[in-house]
Design a protein around this motif. Structure first.
Motif, PDB file in Angstrom:
ATOM      1  N   LEU A  37     -58.521   4.960 -21.990  1.00 56.07           N
ATOM      2  CA  LEU A  37     -58.172   3.562 -22.237  1.00 56.07           C
ATOM      3  C   LEU A  37     -56.749   3.320 -21.750  1.00 56.07           C
ATOM      4  O   LEU A  37     -55.782   3.783 -22.356  1.00 56.07           O
ATOM      5  N   ARG A  38     -56.633   2.561 -20.668  1.00 50.02           N
ATOM      6  CA  ARG A  38     -55.323   2.283 -20.080  1.00 50.02           C
ATOM      7  C   ARG A  38     -54.729   1.056 -20.779  1.00 50.02           C
ATOM      8  O   ARG A  38     -54.621  -0.033 -20.192  1.00 50.02           O
ATOM      9  N   THR A  39     -54.385   1.214 -22.038  1.00 48.47           N
ATOM     10  CA  THR A  39     -53.854   0.090 -22.798  1.00 48.47           C
ATOM     11  C   THR A  39     -52.369  -0.107 -22.503  1.00 48.47           C
ATOM     12  O   THR A  39     -51.643   0.858 -22.230  1.00 48.47           O
ATOM     13  N   LYS A  40     -51.927  -1.359 -22.586  1.00 45.26           N
ATOM     14  CA  LYS A  40     -50.527  -1.669 -22.290  1.00 45.26           C
ATOM     15  C   LYS A  40     -49.641  -1.311 -23.475  1.00 45.26           C
ATOM     16  O   LYS A  40     -50.037  -1.469 -24.627  1.00 45.26           O
ATOM     17  N   THR A  41     -48.423  -0.867 -23.183  1.00 45.74           N
ATOM     18  CA  THR A  41     -47.439  -0.606 -24.235  1.00 45.74           C
ATOM     19  C   THR A  41     -46.193  -1.444 -23.955  1.00 45.74           C
ATOM     20  O   THR A  41     -45.869  -1.740 -22.803  1.00 45.74           O
ATOM     21  N   VAL A  42     -45.519  -1.842 -25.026  1.00 44.73           N
ATOM     22  CA  VAL A  42     -44.254  -2.562 -24.867  1.00 44.73           C
ATOM     23  C   VAL A  42     -43.077  -1.613 -25.027  1.00 44.73           C
ATOM     24  O   VAL A  42     -41.938  -1.972 -24.721  1.00 44.73           O
ATOM     25  N   ALA A  43     -43.366  -0.411 -25.521  1.00 51.64           N
ATOM     26  CA  ALA A  43     -42.324   0.614 -25.647  1.00 51.64           C
ATOM     27  C   ALA A  43     -42.997   1.980 -25.711  1.00 51.64           C
ATOM     28  O   ALA A  43     -44.020   2.150 -26.376  1.00 51.64           O
ATOM     29  N   GLY A  44     -42.433   2.944 -25.002  1.00 46.59           N
ATOM     30  CA  GLY A  44     -42.971   4.289 -25.030  1.00 46.59           C
ATOM     31  C   GLY A  44     -44.239   4.444 -24.222  1.00 46.59           C
ATOM     32  O   GLY A  44     -44.724   3.520 -23.571  1.00 46.59           O
ATOM     33  N   SER A  45     -44.807   5.636 -24.258  1.00 41.14           N
ATOM     34  CA  SER A  45     -46.043   5.954 -23.544  1.00 41.14           C
ATOM     35  C   SER A  45     -47.113   6.331 -24.559  1.00 41.14           C
ATOM     36  O   SER A  45     -46.854   7.092 -25.506  1.00 41.14           O
ATOM     37  N   LEU A  46     -48.327   5.806 -24.359  1.00 42.64           N
ATOM     38  CA  LEU A  46     -49.401   6.090 -25.317  1.00 42.64           C
ATOM     39  C   LEU A  46     -49.718   7.578 -25.370  1.00 42.64           C
ATOM     40  O   LEU A  46     -50.094   8.097 -26.422  1.00 42.64           O
ATOM     41  N   ALA A  47     -49.549   8.276 -24.264  1.00 43.72           N
ATOM     42  CA  ALA A  47     -49.825   9.720 -24.249  1.00 43.72           C
ATOM     43  C   ALA A  47     -48.952  10.446 -25.261  1.00 43.72           C
ATOM     44  O   ALA A  47     -49.374  11.443 -25.873  1.00 43.72           O
ATOM     45  N   ASP A  48     -47.741   9.954 -25.499  1.00 38.06           N
ATOM     46  CA  ASP A  48     -46.834  10.612 -26.447  1.00 38.06           C
ATOM     47  C   ASP A  48     -47.304  10.444 -27.894  1.00 38.06           C
ATOM     48  O   ASP A  48     -46.910  11.227 -28.770  1.00 38.06           O
ATOM     49  N   ALA A  49     -48.121   9.415 -28.167  1.00 43.77           N
ATOM     50  CA  ALA A  49     -48.616   9.199 -29.530  1.00 43.77           C
ATOM     51  C   ALA A  49     -49.549  10.310 -29.969  1.00 43.77           C
ATOM     52  O   ALA A  49     -49.805  10.473 -31.169  1.00 43.77           O
ATOM     53  N   TYR A  50     -50.056  11.105 -29.001  1.00 46.60           N
ATOM     54  CA  TYR A  50     -50.988  12.184 -29.333  1.00 46.60           C
ATOM     55  C   TYR A  50     -50.283  13.535 -29.472  1.00 46.60           C
ATOM     56  O   TYR A  50     -50.940  14.566 -29.629  1.00 46.60           O
ATOM     57  N   ARG A  51     -48.965  13.501 -29.434  1.00 52.36           N
ATOM     58  CA  ARG A  51     -48.214  14.727 -29.708  1.00 52.36           C
ATOM     59  C   ARG A  51     -48.304  15.058 -31.184  1.00 52.36           C
ATOM     60  O   ARG A  51     -48.660  14.201 -32.003  1.00 52.36           O
ATOM     61  N   PRO A  52     -47.977  16.283 -31.598  1.00 53.24           N
ATOM     62  CA  PRO A  52     -48.060  16.653 -33.013  1.00 53.24           C
ATOM     63  C   PRO A  52     -47.206  15.732 -33.887  1.00 53.24           C
ATOM     64  O   PRO A  52     -46.077  15.374 -33.520  1.00 53.24           O
ATOM     65  N   ASP A  53     -47.753  15.349 -35.033  1.00 53.82           N
ATOM     66  CA  ASP A  53     -47.081  14.490 -36.019  1.00 53.82           C
ATOM     67  C   ASP A  53     -46.508  13.219 -35.383  1.00 53.82           C
ATOM     68  O   ASP A  53     -45.415  12.777 -35.717  1.00 53.82           O
ATOM     69  N   SER A  54     -47.289  12.641 -34.476  1.00 49.83           N
ATOM     70  CA  SER A  54     -46.862  11.407 -33.802  1.00 49.83           C
ATOM     71  C   SER A  54     -47.953  10.352 -33.938  1.00 49.83           C
ATOM     72  O   SER A  54     -49.109  10.643 -34.270  1.00 49.83           O
ATOM     73  N   MET A  55     -47.593   9.119 -33.656  1.00 48.18           N
ATOM     74  CA  MET A  55     -48.549   8.021 -33.721  1.00 48.18           C
ATOM     75  C   MET A  55     -48.026   6.839 -32.915  1.00 48.18           C
ATOM     76  O   MET A  55     -46.876   6.852 -32.441  1.00 48.18           O
ATOM     77  N   SER A  56     -48.853   5.828 -32.764  1.00 47.02           N
ATOM     78  CA  SER A  56     -48.428   4.557 -32.182  1.00 47.02           C
ATOM     79  C   SER A  56     -48.741   3.455 -33.179  1.00 47.02           C
ATOM     80  O   SER A  56     -49.596   3.612 -34.063  1.00 47.02           O
ATOM     81  N   VAL A  57     -48.040   2.327 -33.048  1.00 46.44           N
ATOM     82  CA  VAL A  57     -48.367   1.130 -33.832  1.00 46.44           C
ATOM     83  C   VAL A  57     -48.458  -0.026 -32.848  1.00 46.44           C
ATOM     84  O   VAL A  57     -47.998   0.063 -31.717  1.00 46.44           O
ATOM     85  N   PHE A  58     -49.076  -1.118 -33.291  1.00 46.60           N
ATOM     86  CA  PHE A  58     -49.188  -2.259 -32.386  1.00 46.60           C
ATOM     87  C   PHE A  58     -47.995  -3.198 -32.572  1.00 46.60           C
ATOM     88  O   PHE A  58     -47.283  -3.159 -33.573  1.00 46.60           O
ATOM     89  N   GLU A  59     -47.789  -4.039 -31.581  1.00 49.07           N
ATOM     90  CA  GLU A  59     -46.586  -4.863 -31.468  1.00 49.07           C
ATOM     91  C   GLU A  59     -46.336  -5.723 -32.699  1.00 49.07           C
ATOM     92  O   GLU A  59     -45.217  -5.770 -33.226  1.00 49.07           O
ATOM     93  N   GLY A  60     -47.353  -6.409 -33.194  1.00 47.76           N
ATOM     94  CA  GLY A  60     -47.183  -7.287 -34.351  1.00 47.76           C
ATOM     95  C   GLY A  60     -46.771  -6.526 -35.590  1.00 47.76           C
ATOM     96  O   GLY A  60     -45.907  -6.982 -36.357  1.00 47.76           O
ATOM     97  N   PHE A  61     -47.364  -5.364 -35.807  1.00 41.53           N
ATOM     98  CA  PHE A  61     -47.036  -4.540 -36.970  1.00 41.53           C
ATOM     99  C   PHE A  61     -45.596  -4.035 -36.873  1.00 41.53           C
ATOM    100  O   PHE A  61     -44.851  -4.015 -37.861  1.00 41.53           O
ATOM    101  N   ALA A  62     -45.201  -3.645 -35.651  1.00 38.90           N
ATOM    102  CA  ALA A  62     -43.837  -3.147 -35.439  1.00 38.90           C
ATOM    103  C   ALA A  62     -42.799  -4.226 -35.737  1.00 38.90           C
ATOM    104  O   ALA A  62     -41.782  -3.987 -36.402  1.00 38.90           O
ATOM    105  N   LYS A  63     -43.054  -5.454 -35.256  1.00 36.57           N
ATOM    106  CA  LYS A  63     -42.105  -6.553 -35.496  1.00 36.57           C
ATOM    107  C   LYS A  63     -42.030  -6.889 -36.978  1.00 36.57           C
ATOM    108  O   LYS A  63     -40.947  -7.163 -37.511  1.00 36.57           O
ATOM    109  N   LYS A  64     -43.171  -6.893 -37.625  1.00 40.24           N
ATOM    110  CA  LYS A  64     -43.216  -7.263 -39.045  1.00 40.24           C
ATOM    111  C   LYS A  64     -42.419  -6.297 -39.908  1.00 40.24           C
ATOM    112  O   LYS A  64     -41.767  -6.703 -40.876  1.00 40.24           O
ATOM    113  N   HIS A  65     -42.470  -5.007 -39.559  1.00 42.88           N
ATOM    114  CA  HIS A  65     -41.856  -3.995 -40.417  1.00 42.88           C
ATOM    115  C   HIS A  65     -40.621  -3.347 -39.785  1.00 42.88           C
ATOM    116  O   HIS A  65     -40.123  -2.331 -40.303  1.00 42.88           O
TER     117      HIS A  65
END
Length: 860
Positions: free
Chosen positions: A597-625
């Motif tokens: 899934l070649r999803t767009k990111t506004v920061a960072g690389s999605l491949a890095d979210a699959y590193r150990p103890d890592s994750m991604s969040v979506f833009e709206g959630f990031a702004k809210k919190h």
């Protein structure tokens, strides 16, 4: 009394002319009453089922739902140790208790690997045969299961799939596949709405569904004589503590009914909404009917006024006629509604949902609502014509029938219509340019209402212009007959506008939904092409998880470059700002999902979210919190422990696929969730080696066909077609419901033409006397009908496409950016409207052609 007598005389004198209006009321009331009876009957059916199958008190594991559903994302039901049964039996007030095991996260197949699941969406249930089931099931053939090689099936499923004693079936679960032969067939003593039910003996059920002995999903408890369910629940809870869920029969039945009710309410209110549209269209028919009847009786009303009838008496006389029409149509509609409900029940039977007429439920509120709606709508629709009748002057007795139109009133109407249409157009513009879909949807709704009302009000003005254009394009080629048809349509623009408006409403909704549906498919297809980088998607079309052995079979398939597992994990998130977000979902996948899934990111690389103890969040959630790259989020996994994961990527909200998803690797989740509680895969993605797509596609299908027929392998072409088919089925269902409103609109065209022919009886006689043939006369009336129908279609399709295009602008804010106008559908509807006009004119044209020339000329 004089008013009543006059009304009755007029009503029966024009009963033929009232018939079509009565049919419109009948159809609308019938649809409302049919919907209410049908949904009430379904409620009664499920009520009886839940009450009959619930034990006095049910004990279940904490992980089960209130309605007794015991499946989970692990593919296995939550269970309790067998020791619970002994503790329950010791509780005060317990007459008997029995442990059972059941699950709905199963697939059952016959010897040919064909699924035995209902096509209606009802569950497939496999459980242990127990005393509670014996109360509601009667073994009609064979015996109950007594060993691992035996299974009993319900009679409905056996009949549908032609199962008989000795036939082999396979039960596929997360544990594996269990094979057995049919030892017995049991029939429900209450109506089974459509579930497929299979029974194993208790020990076999434990091993097949859970993979271990000495556990139960439920304990069914029967109260001793004189002990209430509430008291028994209290006693059992005291014996067990609060580690288990304890419910009375009523609580289980209510919870089950609540789950069913939510689905039924969606269907109920949707159908009532379409009935409301039919009522709205029917209003135009009734207004037209009474307007024309009042115009034709102008001299008669004038004479009544001359001999002493007051305006109020004339007004009341017309309203009483409407009241009689409403009562007759509504009473017949209530009866027809029961017939519609029975018809729907038979139709659901063809779709595997069995409903018995023994449960037919007609609450007193149903005929009351039908009568009230039908009468009130009819009387309100007749109010304006009645008011107009009351204004007829006694001098009208000296004029020909048909009062002249009020030019001043027409000008005021045109101004109001233009203002409403302009306000509606501005609202649609605001909706189309909105920054947020939620804000824009409100403006869209306002714009739809205002433009619809505006077009209805301005209809006569539009009729005057459009009919001339249509006449020049369509009618002039028919010579004098065509010109006469054009002038007849223009003779009373108010009537033509109202008749066209009735058809406009239904076609506007058809056009709008067609545009929205086509745009959704085109947008999703575009997103699939741009973002999906895998060749094959494997899933269960009923939403069940993919068992581990199936995943292993996929991975062993030759010709595949990579296989990606994808599962959903429930979790509670604590963000850096201290907020706690419950009920969140983590999309856990293998690292290769970043390629799939070649999803767009506004920061960072999605491949890095699959590193150990890592994750991604979506833009709206990031702004809210206030989350940024490197922020730490505490993730409390359900059925696991809490991990502190570092945010390595923030994905864009400007996507369609996986919008609002938060990603982490399966390996990271496995650190915090025990293997026994780890959810199974929801989807599996597979990518073929270069040049091996066709071979890998066939190999994947072959690998799953025999042992795992419940899973579907789709390439991107298949997936797009499945998406198109799903939306197409939904639209077809909506079009079917809108057909009621279109049928009522057709009745309106028929009624308008029929009354118009009566109104022009003398004129028709004179035209026949000077040489117009019967064939030419019928053609003139058919052409008039066609131009009215095409006029309504032009308004409806134009308005609907405007609504649909605006709605697509709001969908674009959610990532669905492609606007697609379904021209084949629009063209087909437009051409179809011309045939509707031809059909509507058949009877009026035939009657006009049969008129006696001399009698017609002598008509006053």
């Amino acid at each position: 009394m004089t008013v009543l007598k006059t009304s009755l005389r007029n009503f029966f004198a024009h009963k033929g002319r009232m018939a079509l209006s009565a049919i419109a009321v009948l159809l609308s009331v019938a649809f409302v009453c049919g919907t209410l009876v049908f949904t009430d009957t379904m409620n009664t059916t499920f009520d009886n089922l839940f009450q009959a199958t619930s034990s006095d008190v049910t004990v279940s594991a904490k992980g089960s739902s209130d309605s007794g559903e015991t499946t989970s994302r692990t593919g296995k039901p939550p269970v309790m140790p067998a020791a619970v049964l002994g503790e329950v039996r010791k509780a005060e007030g317990v007459k008997s208790a029995e442990g059972t095991v059941f699950s709905t996260s199963v697939t059952v197949v016959d010897a040919d690997k064909d699924k035995l699941s209902p096509s209606s969406g009802a569950p497939t249930i496999v459980g242990s045969w127990n005393g509670n089931d014996a109360r509601t099931m009667e073994i009609t053939s064979g015996t109950a299961p007594k060993g691992p090689d035996q299974v009993m099936v319900d009679a409905d499923t056996a009949d549908k799939h032609h199962l008989k004693l000795g036939d082999e079936i396979g039960v596929i679960t997360a544990v594996g596949t269990h094979h057995a032969r049919v030892s017995g067939i049991a029939s429900f003593q209450v109506t089974n709405p459509g579930a497929a039910i299979f029974y194993l003996d208790t020990k076999t059920a434990q091993q097949t569904l859970v993979g271990e002995s000495g556990v139960y999903t439920n304990v069914n408890v029967t109260a001793a004589k004189g002990v209430t369910d509430a008291q028994l629940k209290k006693n059992v809870t005291a014996a067990l503590g609060h580690d288990y869920k304890v419910q009375t029969a009523k609580e289980v039945a209510d919870a089950n009914q609540k789950d069913v009710q939510s689905s039924l309410n969606v269907m109920k209110y949707a159908m009532l909404g379409f009935a409301g549209i039919a009522f709205l269209v029917g209003i135009f028919l009734i207004i037209n009917t009474f307007s024309m009847l009042v115009a034709q009786r102008t001299r008669e009303i004038g004479l009544m006024r001359a001999i002493g009838s007051s305006r109020k008496q004339i007004n009341r006389s017309v309203l009483v006629e409407a009241l009689l029409l409403g009562v007759v149509g509504s009473v017949l509609g209530v009866g027809a509604g029961v017939g519609i409900a029975i018809g729907l029940m038979k139709l659901m039977g063809l779709m595997d949902m069995h409903l018995s007429t023994d449960d037919l439920t007609v609450a007193w509120t149903t005929p009351a609502i039908g009568l009230l709606l039908g009468v009130v709508v009819t009387v309100l629709a007749a109010y304006l014509p009645a008011r107009r009748a009351g204004k007829v002057s006694p001098m009208a007795a000296l004029r020909d029938a048909g009062a002249p139109t009020d030019a001043r009133a027409g000008a005021i109407r045109a101004v109001i219509g233009l203002l409403l249409t302009g306000a509606g157009g501005w609202s649609l513009y605001v909706a189309a340019t909105a920054d947020k879909a939620k804000t824009g949807s409100g403006w869209l709704g306002l714009g739809v209402v205002l433009t619809l009302i505006g077009f209805v009000v301005i209809g006569p003005l539009l009729a005057g212009g459009l009919v001339r254009v249509l006449g020049a394009i369509i009618l002039r080629i028919f010579g004098p007959v065509g010109r006469m048809a054009e002038r007849n349509a223009l003779r009373n623009p108010r009537r033509t506008g109202a008749t066209g408006a009735a058809l406009m409403i239904g076609l506007a909704l058809v056009a709008c939904l067609s545009v929205v549906g086509s745009s959704m498919v085109a947008s999703a297809t575009d997103q699939l092409d741009k973002t999906v980088g895998t060749d094959f998607i494997i899933q269960d079309d009923n939403g069940k998880e993919i068992v581990p052995k199936a995943v292993q079979a996929i991975k062993r398939t030759p010709g595949l470059e990579r296989v990606t597992e994808y599962r959903l994990l429930d979790a509670t998130l604590t963000t850096p700002d201290g907020s706690v977000s419950k009920g969140e979902t983590i999309n856990a996948a293998d690292p290769t999902y970043a390629q799939d899934l070649r999803t767009k990111t506004v920061a960072g690389s999605l491949a890095d979210a699959y590193r150990p103890d890592s994750m991604s969040v979506f833009e709206g959630f990031a702004k809210k919190h206030g989350i940024k790259l490197g922020s730490t989020v505490a993730v409390d996994f359900m059925d696991g422990t809490t991990g502190r994961l570092t945010v390595r990527a923030i994905t864009s909200d400007d996507v369609v696929i996986d919008k609002g998803a938060m990603y982490a690797s399966i390996a990271t989740a496995a650190k915090y969730i025990p293997a026994k509680r780890m959810p199974l895969d929801d989807l599996v993605f597979a990518t073929a080696e270069d040049g091996q797509q066709a071979a890998a596609y066939k190999a994947l299908k072959a690998a799953l066909h025999d042992d795992f027929p419940q899973y579907t392998v789709r390439d991107q072409t298949d997936y797009k077609q499945a998406l198109k088919d799903q939306i197409g089925q939904l639209l077809n269902m909506i079009y079917g419901l809108l057909a009621l409103a279109i049928i009522v609109a057709i009745l309106g065209v028929v009624n308008t033409l029929a009354l118009s022919v009566v109104e022009r009886t003398r004129e028709i006689g004179l035209m026949r006397a000077i040489g117009l043939s019967r064939r030419q006369l019928r053609r003139m009336i058919r052409l008039e009908s066609v131009v009215i129908a095409v006029f309504g279609a032009l308004l409806g399709l134009g308005l609907g496409m405007g609504w649909g295009a605006t709605a697509q602008k709001l969908l674009a804010l959610e990532g669905l950016k492609v606007l697609e106008i379904p021209w084949p559908t629009i063209t087909g509807v437009f051409i179809g409207s011309a045939f509707v006009g031809l059909f509507a004119a058949l009877v009026p044209a035939f009657r006009a052609g049969r008129m006696n020339v001399l009698n017609a000329i002598a008509t006053d």
